[in-house]
Design an enzyme around this catalytic site. Structure first.
Site, PDB file in Angstrom:
ATOM      1  CD  GLU A 115      61.169 122.000  15.616  1.00  0.00           C
ATOM      2  OE1 GLU A 115      60.638 121.338  14.699  1.00  0.00           O
ATOM      3  OE2 GLU A 115      62.342 121.817  15.997  1.00  0.00           O
ATOM      4  CE  LYS A 117      52.484 115.739  14.349  1.00  0.00           C
ATOM      5  NZ  LYS A 117      51.833 115.513  13.053  1.00  0.00           N
ATOM      6  CG  ASP A 119      48.002 118.635   8.715  1.00  0.00           C
ATOM      7  OD1 ASP A 119      48.490 117.491   8.647  1.00  0.00           O
ATOM      8  OD2 ASP A 119      46.788 118.858   8.818  1.00  0.00           O
ATOM      9  CE1 TYR A 237      60.535 116.994  10.529  1.00  0.00           C
ATOM     10  CE2 TYR A 237      59.090 118.691   9.645  1.00  0.00           C
ATOM     11  CZ  TYR A 237      59.416 117.364   9.808  1.00  0.00           C
ATOM     12  OH  TYR A 237      58.628 116.401   9.249  1.00  0.00           O
ATOM     13  CE  LYS A 325      47.519 115.514  16.053  1.00  0.00           C
ATOM     14  NZ  LYS A 325      47.827 114.446  15.125  1.00  0.00           N
ATOM     15  CB  CYS A 419       9.041 106.780   6.563  1.00  0.00           C
ATOM     16  SG  CYS A 419      10.234 107.172   5.273  1.00  0.00           S
ATOM     17  CB  CYS A 422       7.266 106.012   2.106  1.00  0.00           C
ATOM     18  SG  CYS A 422       7.653 105.089   3.604  1.00  0.00           S
ATOM     19  CB  CYS A 437      11.366 103.716   6.878  1.00  0.00           C
ATOM     20  SG  CYS A 437      10.255 103.376   5.508  1.00  0.00           S
ATOM     21  CB  CYS A 442      10.536 103.704   1.765  1.00  0.00           C
ATOM     22  SG  CYS A 442      11.175 105.324   2.191  1.00  0.00           S
TER      23      CYS A 442
HETATM   24  S1  IVH Z   1      60.269 115.822  14.023  1.00  0.00           S
HETATM   25  C1  IVH Z   1      61.478 111.714  15.378  1.00  0.00           C
HETATM   26  N1  IVH Z   1      59.170 118.175  13.698  1.00  0.00           N
HETATM   27  O1  IVH Z   1      55.034 114.749  12.282  1.00  0.00           O
HETATM   28  C2  IVH Z   1      60.711 112.905  15.077  1.00  0.00           C
HETATM   29  N2  IVH Z   1      58.049 116.282  12.796  1.00  0.00           N
HETATM   30  O2  IVH Z   1      54.430 111.994  13.689  1.00  0.00           O
HETATM   31  C3  IVH Z   1      60.782 113.276  13.668  1.00  0.00           C
HETATM   32  N3  IVH Z   1      55.984 116.822  11.608  1.00  0.00           N
HETATM   33  O3  IVH Z   1      56.421 112.264  10.265  1.00  0.00           O
HETATM   34  C4  IVH Z   1      59.848 114.293  13.295  1.00  0.00           C
HETATM   35  N4  IVH Z   1      56.085 118.990  11.896  1.00  0.00           N
HETATM   36  O4  IVH Z   1      55.824 114.468   9.146  1.00  0.00           O
HETATM   37  C5  IVH Z   1      59.065 116.849  13.466  1.00  0.00           C
HETATM   38  N5  IVH Z   1      58.326 120.322  13.462  1.00  0.00           N
HETATM   39  C6  IVH Z   1      58.229 119.008  13.222  1.00  0.00           C
HETATM   40  C7  IVH Z   1      57.159 118.455  12.506  1.00  0.00           C
HETATM   41  C8  IVH Z   1      57.099 117.080  12.314  1.00  0.00           C
HETATM   42  C9  IVH Z   1      55.388 117.986  11.357  1.00  0.00           C
HETATM   43  C10 IVH Z   1      55.440 115.503  11.181  1.00  0.00           C
HETATM   44  C11 IVH Z   1      56.404 114.662  10.423  1.00  0.00           C
HETATM   45  C12 IVH Z   1      56.454 113.357  11.131  1.00  0.00           C
HETATM   46  C13 IVH Z   1      55.253 113.415  11.987  1.00  0.00           C
HETATM   47  C14 IVH Z   1      55.519 112.652  13.248  1.00  0.00           C
END
Ligand code: IVH
Length: 686
Positions: A115, A117, A119, A237, A325, A419, A422, A437, A442
């Site tokens: 999935e 991640k 932000d 999720y 990541k 510098c 100055c 410097c 200065c």
């Molecule tokens: S699952 C035990 N799925 O990432 C796992 N987390 O460091 C529970 N996050 O605190 C999280 N997208 O805020 C999961 N598709 C996703 C996510 C996700 C973002 C964040 C979430 C969590 C952090 C984990």
């Protein structure tokens, strides 16, 4: 309309409005025009106004926010909200897969769900008998904050679960479970973020550094009417505690959540084997820039819940999932020239001025080259094409030069020998990476020193910012910080863009800064290594500036020892710096002038009238605090006789954990240090 009719009509309207909400915010397929929706909404409001007893918490009218709370209540999660281990590259993800197969004793490929991640920040929604009853932040994973009123304002979050039309409807939503905790991410779409920042800028308010901070700020508002005005969104999720819903896989969970009315990403995929995971990761990486929301990687999860249970967790992270990541975002641009910036202590920092380029949504026109050694190592030259990186909100940096496109007649940059401000001599002392410097008057140093002197942590002189400092130095009105206190109205009023009223305000601010306690003044002087924590320790140990000066200028007598060294955190290097500073005649005469100007030179009682819960206790802050800055929180600790430290150790008494607390929190738990939520901390200082 009688009570019965009103009840029926309200139920119908609520259902209809929530259905249209879902179509608009979750499915992105509205059936009504805005005007039609508004009209229906007004009807609901009218009836509820006439029959206030019939207002229910799942009514769409409750999405607009309510009067402010004084603080958030705490919510204990029925099952802990875990965090994820990170994988930074493909090898680390392959190692994750190997660990899993070894653990499960499998040779065949594992099924994974991958999935995006998101932000943002995670939240938990508790549905009891299908109705949203509580919504909470993750907090420290065990206990979060009750932000129900704020979460209700997020239109994508259902206030009531979708129910099957017929109990036996195989393709519709599952029957409503008695208890369902849904977890997911609250985030701010990029477009909403940009619009919000434009509005804030127009109103002269501080802009948010990124959508994540804006979302965090929005979710943790005590006044939910402010949250309601923020364009927040949600993706589901995961689940917490569940009663009455059979789920056997992550993939099935996502489908069930979708049917129950939650927004679930359609970017998730179920794949077999880790190589397929890596292909999906690359696909999401390619999509990243075109998505309407920010993602900072992917989350890879073992699909089967039976396997997840076998795998369990280690140190608050599941073994069955990993955050894979994306690398920090880089852009290529050209170096226009290299300049050297003079800091407060005279240190010269080489900076590349760049052809402006947008990196991860932010225009970048300058990037630090850190110091001479770094600059040599990377061999950055004017005219070069370079890769620029911005990780999170930190200062952008030049990662590397594209040597293949370097012009043949380019020459290495040579550091200045005088510098740039100055024209005084520049020296590099042995064992130091920095060149500095050494001219104490200065102008560039003075400018930085003035800004530091007036800053919040130091003398806290409002209005004494960059632009004013520039002018005061340029016009020769200020030659050292003591001159600030002899500025006259005519001097200040003659500056650019300085109306009489602002001039008066500035002089008032300068005047009232004279009463700042000794520790502030010590911080403001800018003695090397003396930050606010150490300044406080010195002030409370010696009580007066005179005593500190005496301790720093008398020679060390063998039998008596060094009085400075008795202060916590003062090691030999720091003691040397303090001695050097007070040993310099110009500095001592500066102190005399500050004293004559009427500045407070004593440690005020009351400040040390220590609160026994704080006295001598060491506090460490981690994560983002929602109701105060970290500096303000540290200052509160200091003012009560406690200490603030940057890292967790055996000496730490309390760790205060904000949003998305990081490794410091884990360490605190390992060491058994007491962890406070922001609320608990606020209660303590109240
Ligand atoms: S699952 C035990 N799925 O990432 C796992 N987390 O460091 C529970 N996050 O605190 C999280 N997208 O805020 C999961 N598709 C996703 C996510 C996700 C973002 C964040 C979430 C969590 C952090 C984990």
């Amino acid at each position: 309309m009688d009570l019965n009719e009103a009840g029926r009509e309200l139920r119908r309207l609520r259902q209809e409005l929530e259905r249209h909400n879902h179509l608009y915010y979750v499915r992105d397929a509205p059936e009504l025009s805005d005007a039609e929706y508004d009209q229906m909404f007004r009807l609901l409001n009218d009836i509820e106004a006439r029959f206030p007893n019939l207002v229910t918490p799942d009514s769409p009218s409750q999405r607009v926010g309510s009067t402010p709370a004084s603080q958030f209540a705490q919510v204990r999660h029925r099952t802990p909200m875990l965090s994820l281990q990170n994988a930074m590259n493909e090898d680390e993800v392959r190692a994750f897969d190997e660990r899993i197969r070894r653990f499960l004793g499998r040779t065949e490929e594992i099924e994974y769900v991958i999935e995006p991640k998101f932000d943002g920040l995670s939240a938990e929604l508790v549905y009891e008998n299908g109705v949203l009853s509580v919504g909470a932040t993750r907090g420290d994973g065990t206990t979060g904050e009750d932000v129900t009123a704020n979460l209700r304002t997020i239109r994508a979050i259902p206030l009531r679960l979708a129910a099957p039309a017929e109990p036996a409807d195989l393709f519709g939503p599952p029957p409503v479970p008695p208890l369902l905790e849904v977890r997911g991410e609250v985030y701010m779409p990029v477009a909403g973020f940009q619009q919000l920042n434009q509005q804030r800028e127009a109103r002269g308010e501080a802009v948010f550094a990124n959508p994540r901070n804006a979302a965090a700020g929005g979710l943790r508002q005590l006044d939910s009417r402010i949250s309601a005005a923020r364009p927040l969104h949600f993706f589901a999720y995961a689940t917490g505690a569940v009663d009455g819903l059979e789920l056997s896989s992550q993939w099935g969970l996502l489908a069930a959540l979708r049917k129950l009315g939650f927004p679930v990403t359609d970017l998730a995929r179920r794949v077999k084997g880790i190589e397929a995971v890596i292909r999906e990761y690359r696909r999401l990486g390619d999509l990243r820039e075109s998505l309407p929301f920010e993602i900072d990687g992917t989350v890879v999860k073992v699909d089967s819940f039976a396997d997840q249970r076998k795998l369990g967790e280690v140190s608050r992270s599941p073994r069955w999932a990993i955050a894979f990541k994306f690398p920090p975002r880089r852009e290529v641009t050209r170096v226009l020239r290299i300049v050297e910036q003079v800091g407060r202590t005279g240190v010269l920092t080489p900076v590349a001025e760049l052809q402006p380029v947008k990196v991860a949504g932010v225009m970048v026109a300058r990037a630090t080259l850190h110091n001479e050694d770094e600059l040599r190592r990377k061999d950055v030259r004017a005219g070069d094409l370079v890769e620029v990186q911005r990780a999170g909100d930190v200062i952008p940096e030049v990662v590397r030069v594209r040597l293949d496109s370097r012009s043949p007649d380019s020459t290495p940059y040579s550091m200045v020998t005088v510098c740039p401000s100055c024209h005084g001599p520049v020296v590099r002392e042995e064992g130091e990476t920095a060149r500095r410097c050494v001219n104490s008057s200065c102008p560039a140093q003075l400018r930085e020193h003035l800004i530091h002197f007036g800053s919040k942590r130091a003398m806290d002189i409002e209005h004494l910012g960059d632009r004013l400092a520039d002018q005061l130095v340029e016009r020769g009105l200020v030659k050292d910080v003591a001159d600030v206190f002899s500025l006259r109205f005519e001097d200040v009023a003659s500056l650019d863009r300085m109306a009489a009223r602002s001039a008066r305000n500035l002089l008032d601010a300068i005047e009232s800064s004279k009463t700042r306690p000794l520790a502030r003044l010590l911080t403001a002087l800018g003695i090397r290594h003396v930050g606010d924590v150490l300044a406080h320790a010195l002030a409370s140990r010696f009580m007066t500036m005179q005593a500190i000066e005496a301790a720093a200028t008398t020679s060390i007598i063998e039998e008596v020892g060094d009085p400075l060294a008795e202060v916590d955190d003062v090691g030999p290097v720091v003691a040397r710096c303090i001695r050097d500073w007070f040993g310099t005649e110009a500095n001592r005469s500066l102190l005399r002038r500050l004293e004559i100007a009427g500045l407070c030179m004593t440690h005020q009682k009351g400040e040390v009238e220590a609160d026994p819960r704080f006295a001598g206790k060491v506090f460490v802050f981690t994560g983002t605090l929602s109701t105060m800055t970290r500096e303000a929180a540290q200052a509160m600790v200091l003012a009560r006789g406690g200490k603030a430290a940057g890292s967790v150790s055996g000496k730490t008494d309390f760790v205060v954990s904000g949003i998305d607390a990081g490794s410091k929190l884990d360490k605190a738990r390992d060491l058994g240090v007491t962890v406070l939520t922001e609320d608990e901390f606020r209660e303590m200082v109240a």
